[in-house]
Design a protein around this motif. Structure first.
Motif, short mmCIF file in Angstrom:
data_model
loop_
_atom_site.label_atom_id
_atom_site.label_comp_id
_atom_site.label_asym_id
_atom_site.label_seq_id
_atom_site.Cartn_x
_atom_site.Cartn_y
_atom_site.Cartn_z
N LEU A 90 0.73 -1.16 0.06
CA LEU A 90 -0.05 -0.06 0.12
C LEU A 90 0.71 1.25 0.09
O LEU A 90 1.69 1.40 0.98
CB LEU A 90 -0.75 0.07 1.23
N VAL A 92 0.44 5.03 0.76
CA VAL A 92 -0.59 5.99 1.34
C VAL A 92 -0.28 7.33 1.64
O VAL A 92 0.73 7.88 1.94
CB VAL A 92 -1.15 5.32 2.97
N THR A 94 -1.36 10.74 3.14
CA THR A 94 -1.95 11.12 4.75
C THR A 94 -2.39 12.64 4.73
O THR A 94 -3.04 12.96 5.71
CB THR A 94 -0.81 10.88 5.91
N PRO A 122 -9.95 5.29 1.86
CA PRO A 122 -9.58 5.01 3.44
C PRO A 122 -10.25 3.83 3.85
O PRO A 122 -9.98 3.08 4.86
CB PRO A 122 -10.11 6.37 4.06
N VAL A 125 -8.67 0.86 2.76
CA VAL A 125 -7.68 0.30 3.25
C VAL A 125 -7.90 0.01 4.81
O VAL A 125 -6.98 -0.95 5.37
CB VAL A 125 -6.74 1.77 3.50
N VAL A 132 -3.89 1.51 9.95
CA VAL A 132 -3.14 2.56 9.02
C VAL A 132 -4.37 3.75 8.95
O VAL A 132 -5.51 3.59 8.48
CB VAL A 132 -3.06 1.99 7.61
N CYS A 134 -5.00 6.88 6.29
CA CYS A 134 -4.82 7.55 5.23
C CYS A 134 -6.01 8.27 4.66
O CYS A 134 -7.17 8.34 5.24
CB CYS A 134 -4.53 6.55 4.16
N ALA A 137 -5.03 5.86 -1.21
CA ALA A 137 -3.94 4.93 -1.32
C ALA A 137 -3.97 4.49 -2.55
O ALA A 137 -4.93 4.21 -3.25
CB ALA A 137 -4.06 3.85 0.05
N TRP A 139 -2.81 0.52 -4.35
CA TRP A 139 -2.40 -0.72 -3.95
C TRP A 139 -1.61 -1.19 -5.19
O TRP A 139 -2.21 -1.34 -6.39
CB TRP A 139 -3.58 -1.58 -3.79
N ILE A 246 3.51 -1.10 3.65
CA ILE A 246 3.18 0.13 3.78
C ILE A 246 3.99 1.08 3.63
O ILE A 246 5.14 1.47 4.36
CB ILE A 246 2.30 0.50 5.17
N TYR A 299 1.16 7.85 9.58
CA TYR A 299 0.25 6.73 8.79
C TYR A 299 -0.05 5.81 9.80
O TYR A 299 -1.03 4.93 9.50
CB TYR A 299 0.86 6.18 7.59
#
Ligand SMILES: Cc1cc2nc3c(=O)[nH]c(=O)nc-3n(C[C@H](O)[C@H](O)[C@H](O)COP(=O)(O)OP(=O)(O)OC[C@H]3O[C@@H](n4cnc5c(N)ncnc54)[C@H](O)[C@@H]3O)c2cc1C
Length: 376
Positions: A90, A92, A94, A122, A125, A132, A134, A137, A139, A246, A299
């Motif tokens: 992932l 991410v 933020t 989010p 995720v 986590v 975020c 994100a 993938w 991550i 994160y």
């Protein structure tokens, strides 16, 4: 004096991958390694991530060899029983101002031939990684992890199965280039001896420039600068809160940001950061814990900093310095430095582990040992 077809200087993952490729073509190959065991430097001090190829400038060696090398590496790990897992990663954001950076990864990845990135909300995720935080994100399903120790062992096994040899505690102290044959002087247990070889590959990692400067005949103007960028890792004590890799969005200093790597045993480590240093030094400065904690909390807000334990350090072999854009891999071929049978490898930082098999193909092709593969 011993006469061989090929000398490879350095038994990191690159030197061993190159030796495997050349030995498998039936050439008598010897790998010379200064340390007592192979892979004592960058090849055992990294994140052990099989990178997908998202970040590197399209058309660069890093992009091309990462994508091709990743495919080769997954196949090789499977065939040779190298422990690995295609666990995915992932990336991410933020804050909303980082969404454009994520978008830029999608377009760079696409131009690099990596078309499997998916956007996650989010909420999605949170379903995968509840710890986590975020705002958006990406993938990457083709990112994975591997055991670099297993990889080194498998490569060495292949070198030896093809009749190649590894000589440890054997330091290359100088070389003399010639037309057709090169001479390499080594020091082993205080005694000097000499090899004569047709092919010579400098895969000395952090010390590739140091080795190159001892090579009589090589124009010093062809040797790029060496910049050392240290990266520390902290491990997380106790239960692992994550099952995937991550990564935050990458930083402007050329690092990928203090990310989460899960290892094959289920352990979690954070890192690496970036610190420019002037001499090789693997000590771990515990006082960086607070800076790590601050970066990780963006994160992973529930981090208990007391669970962060000093891990280990690695040093990136850079040929670009602080504030400069990250340079590409430098694979210097005979037509660039003017010497038949010689390849120098400089700046083989990340994703060198991922790209190792593809780099080996490119070195072999540059030496005329085998045609460059076109099928992967
Ligand atoms: C912190 C960090 C994280 C990384 N994470 C990743 C990642 O997750 N995924 C990825 O794909 N890549 C990653 N990389 C990059 C990867 O680790 C390197 O590209 C790769 O290991 C380089 O291998 P190498 O063989 O060139 O160098 P090394 O492994 O350093 O090997 C060079 C060898 O040459 C030997 N040597 C030096 N001088 C001499 C001499 N005079 N005579 C004989 N031997 C000599 C050394 O002892 C050493 O064993 C990371 C690197 C770092 C530093």
């Amino acid at each position: 004096m011993e006469r061989v077809d090929c000398i490879v200087i350095g038994a990191g993952v690159i030197g061993l991958a190159v030796a495997r490729r050349i030995a498998s073509a039936g050439l008598e190959t010897v790998v010379l390694e200064r340390e007592a065991i192979p892979g004592s430097h960058a090849s055992s001090r990294n994140s052990e991530v099989i990178h997908a190829g998202l970040y590197y400038p399209p058309g660069s060696r890093k992009a091309r060899l990462c994508v091709r090398g990743r495919q080769q590496l997954y196949r090789y790990c499977q065939e040779r029983g190298v422990a690995h897992r295609r666990c995915g990663k992932l990336i991410v954001a933020t804050s909303e101002d980082q969404h454009a950076t994520l978008q830029s990864y999608v377009s760079t990845a696409g131009r690099n031939g990596v078309t499997d990135l998916a956007w996650l909300t989010p909420r999605e995720v949170a379903a995968m990684e509840p710890a986590v935080h975020c705002t958006a994100a990406l993938w990457s399903p083709s990112t994975g992890i591997l055991s670099s120790h297993d990889l080194l062992q498998a490569l060495l096994g292949d070198v030896e199965a093809s009749g190649g040899l590894l000589a440890c505690r054997t330091e290359v102290v100088s070389a003399q280039l010639g037309s057709g044959r090169h001479h390499v002087i080594v020091q082993q247990d205080g005694a000097r001896s000499e090899f004569e070889t047709r092919l010579l590959v400098n895969a000395a990692g952090l010390d590739a420039q140091v080795v190159a400067r001892t090579v009589a005949g090589l124009d010093s103007a062809t040797i790029p600068p060496r910049h050392l960028a240290k990266g520390l890792y902290f491990t997380l004590q106790g239960r692992a809160p994550f099952g995937h890799l991550i990564y935050p969005v990458a930083r402007s200093d050329g690092g990928l940001g203090i990310h989460v790597t899960v290892d094959l045993g289920g352990g979690v480590r954070f890192g690496p950061d970036v610190e420019w240093i002037s001499a090789i030094d693997y000590s771990v400065d515990e006082s960086r814990r607070a800076a790590f904690a601050a970066a990780i909390r963006r994160y992973y807000p529930d981090l208990d900093a007391a669970r962060l334990q000093p891990g280990y350090a690695g040093i990136r072999a850079r040929i670009s310095g602080p504030g400069e854009p990250a340079a590409d891999f430098c694979l210097q071929r005979p037509d660039e430095h003017g010497w038949q049978g010689l390849v120098n490898l400089y700046g083989i930082e990340s994703p060198g582990l991922t790209a190792s098999l593809a780099i080996a193909d490119e070195v072999a092709a540059a030496l005329g040992v085998v045609p460059a593969p076109t099928d992967n």
